[in-house]
Design an enzyme around this catalytic site. Structure first.
Site, PDB file in Angstrom:
ATOM      1  N   ARG A   4     -10.321 -22.823  34.788  1.00 51.28           N
ATOM      2  CA  ARG A   4      -8.742 -22.492  34.411  1.00 51.28           C
ATOM      3  C   ARG A   4      -8.124 -23.372  33.669  1.00 51.28           C
ATOM      4  O   ARG A   4      -8.685 -24.588  33.427  1.00 51.28           O
ATOM      5  CB  ARG A   4      -8.226 -22.234  35.969  1.00 51.28           C
ATOM      6  CG  ARG A   4      -8.627 -23.067  37.127  1.00 51.28           C
ATOM      7  CD  ARG A   4      -8.354 -24.493  36.891  1.00 51.28           C
ATOM      8  NE  ARG A   4      -6.805 -24.415  36.736  1.00 51.28           N
ATOM      9  CZ  ARG A   4      -6.507 -25.819  36.077  1.00 51.28           C
ATOM     10  NH1 ARG A   4      -7.365 -26.599  35.812  1.00 51.28           N
ATOM     11  NH2 ARG A   4      -5.075 -25.870  35.946  1.00 51.28           N
ATOM     12  N   GLY A   5      -6.768 -23.428  33.497  1.00 51.60           N
ATOM     13  CA  GLY A   5      -6.148 -24.100  32.425  1.00 51.60           C
ATOM     14  C   GLY A   5      -6.213 -23.612  31.043  1.00 51.60           C
ATOM     15  O   GLY A   5      -7.397 -23.221  30.760  1.00 51.60           O
ATOM     16  N   ALA A   6      -5.042 -23.344  30.363  1.00 55.75           N
ATOM     17  CA  ALA A   6      -4.718 -22.539  29.158  1.00 55.75           C
ATOM     18  C   ALA A   6      -5.932 -22.829  28.232  1.00 55.75           C
ATOM     19  O   ALA A   6      -6.664 -22.047  27.455  1.00 55.75           O
ATOM     20  CB  ALA A   6      -3.585 -22.515  28.608  1.00 55.75           C
ATOM     21  N   ARG A  47      -7.272 -13.238  32.007  1.00 62.26           N
ATOM     22  CA  ARG A  47      -6.130 -14.000  32.119  1.00 62.26           C
ATOM     23  C   ARG A  47      -5.000 -13.784  31.077  1.00 62.26           C
ATOM     24  O   ARG A  47      -4.850 -14.309  30.131  1.00 62.26           O
ATOM     25  CB  ARG A  47      -6.417 -15.720  31.938  1.00 62.26           C
ATOM     26  CG  ARG A  47      -7.643 -15.917  33.085  1.00 62.26           C
ATOM     27  CD  ARG A  47      -7.189 -15.898  34.379  1.00 62.26           C
ATOM     28  NE  ARG A  47      -5.951 -16.547  34.977  1.00 62.26           N
ATOM     29  CZ  ARG A  47      -5.634 -17.929  35.223  1.00 62.26           C
ATOM     30  NH1 ARG A  47      -6.673 -18.656  35.439  1.00 62.26           N
ATOM     31  NH2 ARG A  47      -4.760 -18.231  35.771  1.00 62.26           N
ATOM     32  N   GLN A 153      -3.433 -26.645  42.548  1.00 65.25           N
ATOM     33  CA  GLN A 153      -3.927 -27.215  41.449  1.00 65.25           C
ATOM     34  C   GLN A 153      -3.363 -28.550  41.344  1.00 65.25           C
ATOM     35  O   GLN A 153      -4.288 -29.613  40.831  1.00 65.25           O
ATOM     36  CB  GLN A 153      -3.635 -26.407  40.006  1.00 65.25           C
ATOM     37  CG  GLN A 153      -4.612 -25.288  39.750  1.00 65.25           C
ATOM     38  CD  GLN A 153      -3.598 -23.983  40.262  1.00 65.25           C
ATOM     39  OE1 GLN A 153      -2.748 -24.131  41.089  1.00 65.25           O
ATOM     40  NE2 GLN A 153      -3.725 -22.970  39.562  1.00 65.25           N
ATOM     41  N   ASP A 194       1.202 -22.335  29.355  1.00 64.47           N
ATOM     42  CA  ASP A 194       0.331 -21.252  28.789  1.00 64.47           C
ATOM     43  C   ASP A 194       0.680 -20.411  27.580  1.00 64.47           C
ATOM     44  O   ASP A 194      -0.290 -19.490  27.182  1.00 64.47           O
ATOM     45  CB  ASP A 194       0.132 -20.265  30.219  1.00 64.47           C
ATOM     46  CG  ASP A 194      -0.694 -21.156  31.179  1.00 64.47           C
ATOM     47  OD1 ASP A 194       0.158 -22.011  31.977  1.00 64.47           O
ATOM     48  OD2 ASP A 194      -1.776 -20.908  31.481  1.00 64.47           O
ATOM     49  N   ASN A 204       4.638 -21.251  32.063  1.00 63.91           N
ATOM     50  CA  ASN A 204       3.717 -22.019  32.803  1.00 63.91           C
ATOM     51  C   ASN A 204       3.464 -21.878  34.483  1.00 63.91           C
ATOM     52  O   ASN A 204       4.168 -20.858  34.662  1.00 63.91           O
ATOM     53  CB  ASN A 204       4.227 -23.636  32.693  1.00 63.91           C
ATOM     54  CG  ASN A 204       3.009 -24.608  32.899  1.00 63.91           C
ATOM     55  OD1 ASN A 204       1.924 -24.471  32.327  1.00 63.91           O
ATOM     56  ND2 ASN A 204       3.345 -25.560  33.738  1.00 63.91           N
ATOM     57  N   LYS A 205       2.731 -22.617  34.999  1.00 62.61           N
ATOM     58  CA  LYS A 205       2.499 -22.277  36.185  1.00 62.61           C
ATOM     59  C   LYS A 205       3.396 -21.970  37.146  1.00 62.61           C
ATOM     60  O   LYS A 205       4.824 -22.705  36.998  1.00 62.61           O
ATOM     61  CB  LYS A 205       1.515 -23.440  37.024  1.00 62.61           C
ATOM     62  CG  LYS A 205       0.937 -23.494  38.368  1.00 62.61           C
ATOM     63  CD  LYS A 205       0.373 -22.345  38.812  1.00 62.61           C
ATOM     64  CE  LYS A 205      -0.795 -21.740  37.815  1.00 62.61           C
ATOM     65  NZ  LYS A 205      -1.294 -20.308  37.875  1.00 62.61           N
TER      66      LYS A 205
HETATM   67  O1  MRU Z   1      -3.860 -20.605  36.624  1.00 61.89           O
HETATM   68  P1  MRU Z   1      -4.082 -21.727  36.050  1.00 61.89           P
HETATM   69  O2  MRU Z   1      -4.590 -22.932  37.085  1.00 61.89           O
HETATM   70  O3  MRU Z   1      -4.934 -21.408  34.713  1.00 61.89           O
HETATM   71  O4  MRU Z   1      -2.945 -22.062  35.388  1.00 61.89           O
HETATM   72  C1  MRU Z   1      -3.029 -23.634  34.862  1.00 61.89           C
HETATM   73  C2  MRU Z   1      -1.485 -23.830  34.506  1.00 61.89           C
HETATM   74  O5  MRU Z   1      -0.590 -23.360  34.374  1.00 61.89           O
HETATM   75  C3  MRU Z   1      -1.255 -25.132  33.670  1.00 61.89           C
HETATM   76  O6  MRU Z   1      -0.269 -25.891  33.881  1.00 61.89           O
HETATM   77  C4  MRU Z   1      -1.366 -24.686  32.020  1.00 61.89           C
HETATM   78  O7  MRU Z   1      -2.501 -23.924  31.684  1.00 61.89           O
HETATM   79  C5  MRU Z   1      -1.534 -25.990  31.151  1.00 61.89           C
HETATM   80  S1  MRU Z   1      -3.375 -26.351  31.049  1.00 61.89           S
HETATM   81  C6  MRU Z   1      -3.395 -27.822  30.149  1.00 61.89           C
END
Ligand code: MRU
Length: 309
Positions: A4-6, A47, A153, A194, A204-205
């Site tokens: 996970r994480g963009a 995603r 997270q 994201d 973003n999250k």
């Molecule tokens: O749902 P996730 O854990 O994939 O979401 C991650 C986030 O929102 C991060 O803050 C974002 O992807 C930036 S990652 C460098």
């Protein structure tokens, strides 16, 4: 959610295309292309918010354009391209960390949302990479880690990364961020992105928007850090960004003494991302430098991406 994480979602998507190619055992290019393209639909849907996924998959499938390449050779080329995307992510994060140093000052107390470190990228991280680099350079930084409900997270991943790096941090409830901003205990707010729309709005999250609102209201600067692969040049504004809704179980997972704390028939509603409007953002920290409002990078984007490649 294992990966996970963009940024690293994009890299995983690229390797997903390689796997789809490897799974094809025949020697007919037309059939192979069909199998690969069918898999890309499923990969992109995994995603929907992080544009890095579509960006990486689309980059991979441009290799299908040359119909003269035999199947075996195409598999090798796809693997080489996925490795290139992964290597580029390391370099991109290194640049973000370096560029962000113009922003971070000795003594900063930074509220950080979600996880943007090595666990969200191939190596180095985005917003967390900037913080780690600042500490490496001897700046005295304290991080207030938003726990980032519902999947935590922040509390689980960012806190772990900070602990490994020996950087002082305290975990705060997401709802406590406003307190630290209003009291001017926090001096900056940082997070990743994201998907960034053409007008500068970004997804973003979940919880990023109220955090940015509270920071803006109290005059505390807000800095998203992200690679330009998170910039979606065909997306006009935040309203056009698809928002992933996740299972209600992520919300309803709190128990005490082995029993759920919620009423038996409780339901949850779980958007995984929110939109932060561009006017709440102080500046972008990107691999191509710090970009300030009005965030009109279209005219410079070719130059940016040209320098990047
Ligand atoms: O749902 P996730 O854990 O994939 O979401 C991650 C986030 O929102 C991060 O803050 C974002 O992807 C930036 S990652 C460098």
């Amino acid at each position: 959610m294992v990966i996970r994480g963009a940024p690293v979602i994009g890299v995983a998507g690229a390797y997903g295309v390689v796997l789809a190619a490897i799974q094809y055992n025949g020697s007919n290019r037309g059939d192979m292309d069909k199998a690969i393209l069918a898999s890309t639909v499923a990969i992109k849907q995994a995603r929907p918010t992080a544009v890095n996924l579509g960006w990486a998959v689309d980059r991979m499938i441009t290799l299908l354009d040359d119909q003269n390449i035999p199947c075996l050779e195409l598999k090798d080329k796809l693997l080489a391209e996925a490795e290139k995307i992964a290597d580029e992510d390391v370099e991109t994060c290194r640049r973000i960390a370096k560029n962000g140093q113009d922003i971070i000052q000795d003594g900063d107390v930074i509220i950080h949302h979600c996880n943007t470190g090595s666990l969200a990228t191939v190596e180095g991280g985005t917003a967390l990479g900037v913080i780690l680099e600042a500490c490496k350079q001897g700046k005295n930084i304290r991080v207030l880690v938003d726990e980032t409900r519902p999947r935590l997270q922040g509390a689980r991943l960012t806190a772990w990364e900070l602990e490994q790096a020996g950087i002082p941090y305290q975990i705060i409830a997401d709802g406590a961020a406003g307190y630290f901003l209003q009291k001017h205990i926090a001096t900056k707010v940082m997070f990743g992105a994201d998907r960034v729309a053409r007008n500068g709005d970004l997804a973003n999250k979940i919880g990023t928007y109220p955090l940015a609102l509270a920071a803006h209201e109290n005059g505390i600067p807000v800095y998203p850090a992200f690679p330009l692969s998170s910039y979606d040049s065909v997306c006009p504004d935040g309203n056009s960004i698809p928002i992933e809704f996740r299972d209600e179980g992520e919300i309803l997972n709190i128990s005490q003494d082995g029993k759920s704390v919620y009423p038996q028939n409780a339901h949850g509603l779980n958007p995984s991302f929110d939109i932060t409007p561009h006017d709440l953002i102080t500046a972008w920290i990107t691999d191509m430098g710090i970009i300030y409002p009005p965030f009109k990078i279209e005219e410079n984007f070719e130059k940016f991406t040209g320098e990047h490649s």
